[in-house]
Design an enzyme around this catalytic site. Sequence first.
Site, PDB file in Angstrom:
ATOM      1  N   GLU A 102     -11.717  -0.055   6.066  1.00  0.00           N
ATOM      2  CA  GLU A 102     -10.712   1.190   5.638  1.00  0.00           C
ATOM      3  C   GLU A 102      -9.557   1.079   6.480  1.00  0.00           C
ATOM      4  O   GLU A 102      -9.319   0.586   7.501  1.00  0.00           O
ATOM      5  CB  GLU A 102     -11.325   2.542   5.972  1.00  0.00           C
ATOM      6  N   ASP A 103      -8.515   1.613   5.618  1.00  0.00           N
ATOM      7  CA  ASP A 103      -7.140   1.648   6.172  1.00  0.00           C
ATOM      8  C   ASP A 103      -6.750   2.538   7.443  1.00  0.00           C
ATOM      9  O   ASP A 103      -6.459   2.454   8.382  1.00  0.00           O
ATOM     10  CB  ASP A 103      -5.827   1.671   5.282  1.00  0.00           C
ATOM     11  N   ASP A 106      -8.745   9.871   8.098  1.00  0.00           N
ATOM     12  CA  ASP A 106      -7.788  11.069   8.068  1.00  0.00           C
ATOM     13  C   ASP A 106      -8.804  12.159   8.383  1.00  0.00           C
ATOM     14  O   ASP A 106      -9.379  12.396   9.365  1.00  0.00           O
ATOM     15  CB  ASP A 106      -6.919  11.172   6.867  1.00  0.00           C
ATOM     16  N   PHE A 155       1.736  11.698   9.159  1.00  0.00           N
ATOM     17  CA  PHE A 155       1.518  10.711   7.882  1.00  0.00           C
ATOM     18  C   PHE A 155       2.258   9.182   8.267  1.00  0.00           C
ATOM     19  O   PHE A 155       3.440   9.353   8.838  1.00  0.00           O
ATOM     20  CB  PHE A 155       2.407  11.363   6.771  1.00  0.00           C
ATOM     21  N   ASP A 162       0.600   3.718   1.788  1.00  0.00           N
ATOM     22  CA  ASP A 162       1.880   4.029   0.862  1.00  0.00           C
ATOM     23  C   ASP A 162       2.036   5.526   1.010  1.00  0.00           C
ATOM     24  O   ASP A 162       1.412   6.418   1.236  1.00  0.00           O
ATOM     25  CB  ASP A 162       1.623   3.616  -0.482  1.00  0.00           C
ATOM     26  N   ARG A 168       3.802  -0.035   0.941  1.00  0.00           N
ATOM     27  CA  ARG A 168       2.666  -0.783   1.558  1.00  0.00           C
ATOM     28  C   ARG A 168       2.908  -2.315   2.070  1.00  0.00           C
ATOM     29  O   ARG A 168       2.311  -2.961   2.453  1.00  0.00           O
ATOM     30  CB  ARG A 168       1.757  -1.048   0.155  1.00  0.00           C
TER      31      ARG A 168
HETATM   32  P1  IMP Z   1      -9.522  11.013   4.220  1.00  0.00           P
HETATM   33  O1  IMP Z   1     -10.532  11.196   3.084  1.00  0.00           O
HETATM   34  O2  IMP Z   1      -9.026  12.208   4.553  1.00  0.00           O
HETATM   35  O3  IMP Z   1     -10.157  10.491   5.351  1.00  0.00           O
HETATM   36  O4  IMP Z   1      -8.205  10.043   3.614  1.00  0.00           O
HETATM   37  C1  IMP Z   1      -8.809   8.842   3.652  1.00  0.00           C
HETATM   38  C2  IMP Z   1      -7.717   8.167   2.751  1.00  0.00           C
HETATM   39  O5  IMP Z   1      -6.442   8.804   2.511  1.00  0.00           O
HETATM   40  C3  IMP Z   1      -7.216   6.939   3.284  1.00  0.00           C
HETATM   41  O6  IMP Z   1      -7.966   5.771   2.769  1.00  0.00           O
HETATM   42  C4  IMP Z   1      -5.741   6.825   2.870  1.00  0.00           C
HETATM   43  O7  IMP Z   1      -5.803   5.999   1.556  1.00  0.00           O
HETATM   44  C5  IMP Z   1      -5.185   8.060   2.841  1.00  0.00           C
HETATM   45  N1  IMP Z   1      -4.381   8.529   3.859  1.00  0.00           N
HETATM   46  C6  IMP Z   1      -4.875   9.245   4.890  1.00  0.00           C
HETATM   47  N2  IMP Z   1      -3.780   9.524   5.766  1.00  0.00           N
HETATM   48  C7  IMP Z   1      -2.901   8.658   5.227  1.00  0.00           C
HETATM   49  C8  IMP Z   1      -1.367   8.281   5.848  1.00  0.00           C
HETATM   50  O8  IMP Z   1      -0.961   8.868   7.003  1.00  0.00           O
HETATM   51  N3  IMP Z   1      -0.824   7.648   5.210  1.00  0.00           N
HETATM   52  C9  IMP Z   1      -1.159   7.034   4.007  1.00  0.00           C
HETATM   53  N4  IMP Z   1      -2.242   7.260   3.410  1.00  0.00           N
HETATM   54  C10 IMP Z   1      -3.272   7.974   4.197  1.00  0.00           C
HETATM   55 MG    MG Z   2      -7.815   4.218   1.503  1.00  0.00          MG
END
Ligand code: IMP
Ligand code: MG
Length: 182
Positions: A102-103, A106, A155, A162, A168
């Site tokens: 995963e990137d 969050d 963020f 992105d 990206r």
């Molecule tokens: P989560 O489900 O809230 O953990 O978010 C997961 C996905 O949201 C990540 O895989 C990202 O693609 C996107 N995301 C969360 N935070 C950021 C950020 O700060 N910048 C860009 N994309 C984000």
């Molecule tokens: Mg992602």
Amino acid sequence: MHEVTIDDKRFELFIDSANIAQKISETGKLIAEEYRGNNPVFLCVLNGAYVFAADLLRQIDIPAEVSFIKLSSYEGTSSTGNVQTLIGLNGELRNRHVVLIEDIIDTGKTIHDLLPRIKEKSPASVKLVSLLSKPDARTHEVTIDFTCFEIPDKFVIGYGLDYNGWGRTLPDIYTLAEDMQG
Ligand code: IMP
Ligand code: MG
């Protein structure tokens, strides 16, 4: 570049590419040691993790398979919270050692939703590696086995991540400028 502007938002340099490369090299070695002899399957979660996966996997000098899965729920600078559709999970995972790439983790919702769908395929094990983690943003409990950087709840863009589809391709990671938060 110290600053980039995308649409109405200004972003400041946060983690530079040398720092990222160093951390990825360390993480890759740890993963290689853990999985040596296990022929793992790496599942790169698109879109955001493609840059990280490409660099990380070249630091993992063991035989492995790589596949790509995709789900989507993100708009603007906060999660939409909708149920996500999953595509690309076609291969046989039974008795395989799976590593999700995963990137960023969050809120944790994406991984929380995704994990059961992977476990349904009866893999021998499932672990998670993430370039970034925002522990303070968590609403769903997630175990991250390998994290490169823990960051504040801000963020970020660049290195695969992105803002509305842009940013990206930046080699470094940038964070939304302080006066732009909220
Ligand atoms: P989560 O489900 O809230 O953990 O978010 C997961 C996905 O949201 C990540 O895989 C990202 O693609 C996107 N995301 C969360 N935070 C950021 C950020 O700060 N910048 C860009 N994309 C984000
Ligand atoms: Mg992602």
